[in-house]
Design an enzyme around this catalytic site. Structure first.
Site, short mmCIF file in Angstrom:
data_model
loop_
_atom_site.label_atom_id
_atom_site.label_comp_id
_atom_site.label_asym_id
_atom_site.label_seq_id
_atom_site.Cartn_x
_atom_site.Cartn_y
_atom_site.Cartn_z
N CYS A 1 0.91 -1.12 0.08
CA CYS A 1 0.04 0.20 -0.03
C CYS A 1 1.00 1.27 0.02
O CYS A 1 1.98 1.05 0.36
CB CYS A 1 -0.87 0.00 1.11
SG CYS A 1 -2.25 1.34 1.14
N CYS B 1 0.00 4.27 1.63
CA CYS B 1 -0.40 5.43 2.45
C CYS B 1 0.97 5.72 3.50
O CYS B 1 1.03 6.89 3.97
CB CYS B 1 -1.49 5.14 3.39
SG CYS B 1 -1.45 3.67 4.13
N CYS C 1 -3.69 6.35 -0.13
CA CYS C 1 -3.05 5.03 -0.56
C CYS C 1 -2.68 4.85 -2.06
O CYS C 1 -2.59 3.58 -2.64
CB CYS C 1 -4.13 4.04 -0.18
SG CYS C 1 -4.50 4.02 1.44
N LYS D 1 -12.62 -4.45 3.36
CA LYS D 1 -11.71 -3.53 4.37
C LYS D 1 -12.51 -2.15 4.22
O LYS D 1 -12.76 -1.80 3.10
CB LYS D 1 -10.22 -3.24 3.73
CG LYS D 1 -9.72 -2.10 4.52
CD LYS D 1 -8.16 -1.94 3.95
CE LYS D 1 -7.86 -0.91 5.04
NZ LYS D 1 -6.30 -0.51 4.60
N ARG E 1 -2.39 4.63 12.40
CA ARG E 1 -1.92 5.69 11.74
C ARG E 1 -0.99 6.59 12.34
O ARG E 1 -0.03 7.09 11.55
CB ARG E 1 -3.21 6.46 11.01
CG ARG E 1 -4.21 5.69 10.26
CD ARG E 1 -5.26 6.48 9.62
NE ARG E 1 -5.86 5.61 8.94
CZ ARG E 1 -7.34 5.82 8.40
NH1 ARG E 1 -7.82 6.97 8.75
NH2 ARG E 1 -7.99 5.05 7.60
N ARG F 1 -10.71 8.04 3.67
CA ARG F 1 -10.43 7.04 2.68
C ARG F 1 -11.92 6.23 2.18
O ARG F 1 -11.68 5.32 1.69
CB ARG F 1 -9.79 5.83 3.46
CG ARG F 1 -8.39 6.24 3.72
CD ARG F 1 -7.31 5.21 3.87
NE ARG F 1 -6.23 5.49 4.74
CZ ARG F 1 -5.21 6.16 4.61
NH1 ARG F 1 -5.24 7.01 3.79
NH2 ARG F 1 -4.21 6.11 5.42
N GLU G 1 -17.13 -8.07 -3.07
CA GLU G 1 -15.61 -7.44 -2.95
C GLU G 1 -14.86 -8.98 -3.10
O GLU G 1 -13.72 -9.04 -3.48
CB GLU G 1 -15.40 -6.94 -1.69
CG GLU G 1 -15.63 -5.19 -1.99
CD GLU G 1 -14.71 -4.45 -2.95
OE1 GLU G 1 -13.77 -5.03 -3.42
OE2 GLU G 1 -15.08 -3.30 -2.96
N LYS H 1 -11.47 -6.99 7.43
CA LYS H 1 -10.94 -5.87 8.30
C LYS H 1 -11.91 -4.78 8.49
O LYS H 1 -12.21 -4.10 7.43
CB LYS H 1 -9.76 -5.51 7.66
CG LYS H 1 -8.94 -4.40 8.51
CD LYS H 1 -7.57 -4.22 7.81
CE LYS H 1 -6.89 -3.10 8.59
NZ LYS H 1 -6.37 -2.26 7.47
N SER I 1 -5.66 -2.00 15.25
CA SER I 1 -5.08 -1.29 16.36
C SER I 1 -6.14 -0.73 17.20
O SER I 1 -5.83 -0.78 18.50
CB SER I 1 -4.24 -0.24 15.49
OG SER I 1 -5.20 0.77 14.62
N TYR J 1 -2.22 -7.82 17.07
CA TYR J 1 -1.13 -7.47 17.98
C TYR J 1 -0.82 -8.21 19.30
O TYR J 1 0.05 -7.74 19.87
CB TYR J 1 -1.47 -5.70 18.19
CG TYR J 1 -1.48 -4.82 16.82
CD1 TYR J 1 -0.51 -4.67 16.19
CD2 TYR J 1 -2.63 -4.77 16.26
CE1 TYR J 1 -0.62 -3.78 15.17
CE2 TYR J 1 -2.91 -4.23 15.02
CZ TYR J 1 -1.62 -3.64 14.51
OH TYR J 1 -1.85 -3.20 13.20
C1 PBG Z 1 -3.06 0.60 4.88
C2 PBG Z 1 -3.24 -0.35 6.11
C3 PBG Z 1 -4.00 0.42 7.35
C4 PBG Z 1 -3.73 -0.76 8.12
C5 PBG Z 1 -3.60 -1.71 7.85
N1 PBG Z 1 -3.10 -1.50 6.39
C6 PBG Z 1 -4.49 1.75 7.59
C7 PBG Z 1 -5.66 2.40 6.76
O1 PBG Z 1 -6.22 1.86 5.97
O2 PBG Z 1 -5.75 3.42 7.10
C8 PBG Z 1 -4.64 -0.46 9.64
C9 PBG Z 1 -4.34 -1.52 10.48
C10 PBG Z 1 -4.64 -1.34 12.09
O3 PBG Z 1 -5.49 -0.39 12.42
O4 PBG Z 1 -4.30 -2.31 12.93
N2 PBG Z 1 -1.68 0.28 4.46
#
Ligand code: PBG
Length: 331
Positions: free
Chosen positions: A121, A123, A131, A201, A211, A223, A240, A255, A282, A321
């Site tokens: 990705c 970003c 992204c 996602k 982030r 996004r 999807e 996700k 996260s 995590y």
């Molecule tokens: C994009 C990406 C994101 C996460 C994983 N891959 C962030 C986003 O889409 O803004 C988030 C993972 C998380 O919150 O633990 N590269």
């Protein structure tokens, strides 16, 4: 037949009986630990919103990877934090990108003992935090240009592949993304390399702490023109996933995980035999950590219950995590 002949408590009367009739069991070899890697040496920068997690230099990352092996964890997924960002995210397409260095180092040291996945990705690499390639649409909106982004995603993917990644995991939610990567990989001789698609996602507030960790917050807008709308029909997630499978995805991901257990279950039921991953993101991590730090909940109990719920919903692979802690607790 019913009560008093039937008594469901009979199968709960002792720990051994409960264990015998259990069906949802967690196994660390299906956990994947997300790790953040940056340049330098001996660096472990704590991520404030994610206690116990760090931005790691490559040498420290290798130590972390070794610990994962000793705990029986299946794999790690790497997120790169480049030294410099620009509009096009050129660092992601550098043959010696931070991810390329990290993958080589972990593979040199651990070989096949640990799967190394890479998040594909832009970003983290773009100065605007989106992204992909941002441009003006014919009707005057500023948005990520889908098809230009696909070309860059292929370049980034090939760098990960050449560095030795075991699985690539595109997370940008561009249309046609899996087809582009599959074709690019096949043309370059990587037809064996699996693609794990972040297929369903959602544009989620639960990514907030990530982030901060990856320095990837969008500098303008959000996004929502590429990630899914959580109020859309759940059937859209099925579309999807179905398109990604047609385009050649090997593993599909939902996700976030906990607020989307219905989607995990739906994907599992609709696409039997397809490995389904879930990303326990996260924000889901930080909320539990914060409450546990205050003594409001029992972290271990809540985490094992949550990971079991994600598994019971149908995920066979969990990105979390808590991979290391959970592996220890399950011993
Ligand atoms: C994009 C990406 C994101 C996460 C994983 N891959 C962030 C986003 O889409 O803004 C988030 C993972 C998380 O919150 O633990 N590269």
């Amino acid at each position: 037949m019913s009560f008093p002949t039937v008594r469901l408590r009979r199968l709960r009367y002792s720990p051994a009986v409960r264990k015998l009739v259990r069906e949802t069991v967690l196994s660390p070899d299906r956990f994947i630990l997300p790790l953040f890697v940056r340049s330098g040496q001996n660096i472990r920068n704590p991520i404030a919103a994610m206690p116990g997690h760090f931005q790691l230099s490559v040498d420290e990352l290798v130590k972390e990877a070794k610990e994962c092996v000793s705990l029986g964890i299946g794999g790690i997924i790497l997120f790169g934090i480049p030294d410099t960002k620009d509009a096009g995210g050129s660092e992601a397409m550098n043959e010696n990108s931070i991810i390329a260095q990290a993958v080589r180092a972990v593979k040199d040291s651990l070989g096949d003992k640990l799967l190394v996945l890479t998040d594909v990705c832009f970003c983290e690499y773009t100065d605007h935090g989106h992204c992909g390639v941002v441009g003006k649409t014919p009707d005057g909106r500023i948005d990520v240009d889908n098809d230009k982004t696909l070309q860059n995603l292929v370049r980034q993917t090939l760098i990960h592949a050449r560095a030795g990644a075991d699985i690539v995991a595109p997370s940008g939610m561009m249309d046609g993304m899996i087809h582009a990567l599959r074709t690019g990989l096949d043309d370059a001789g990587f037809s064996h390399l699996p693609v794990m698609s972040y297929a369903a996602k959602y544009a989620s507030a639960f990514y907030g702490p990530f982030r901060e960790a990856a320095g990837s917050a969008p500098q303008f807008g959000d996004r929502r023109s590429y990630q899914m709308d959580f109020s859309a029909s759940a059937a859209q997630a099925v579309r999807e996933v179905s398109l990604d499978l047609e385009e050649g995805a090997d593993i599909v991901m939902v996700k976030p995980a906990l607020a989307y257990l219905d989607i995990i279950r739906m994907v599992r039921d609709r696409f039997e035999g397809v490995p389904t991953a879930a990303y326990n993101v996260s924000g889901e991590f930080s909320m539990v950590k914060a409450a546990a730090e205050r003594g409001w909940i029992d972290e271990k109990a809540v985490v094992l219950e949550s990971l079991t719920a994600i598994t019971r919903a149908g995920a066979s692979i969990i990105l979390t995590y808590w991979a290391k802690d959970a592996a220890r607790w399950l011993r």
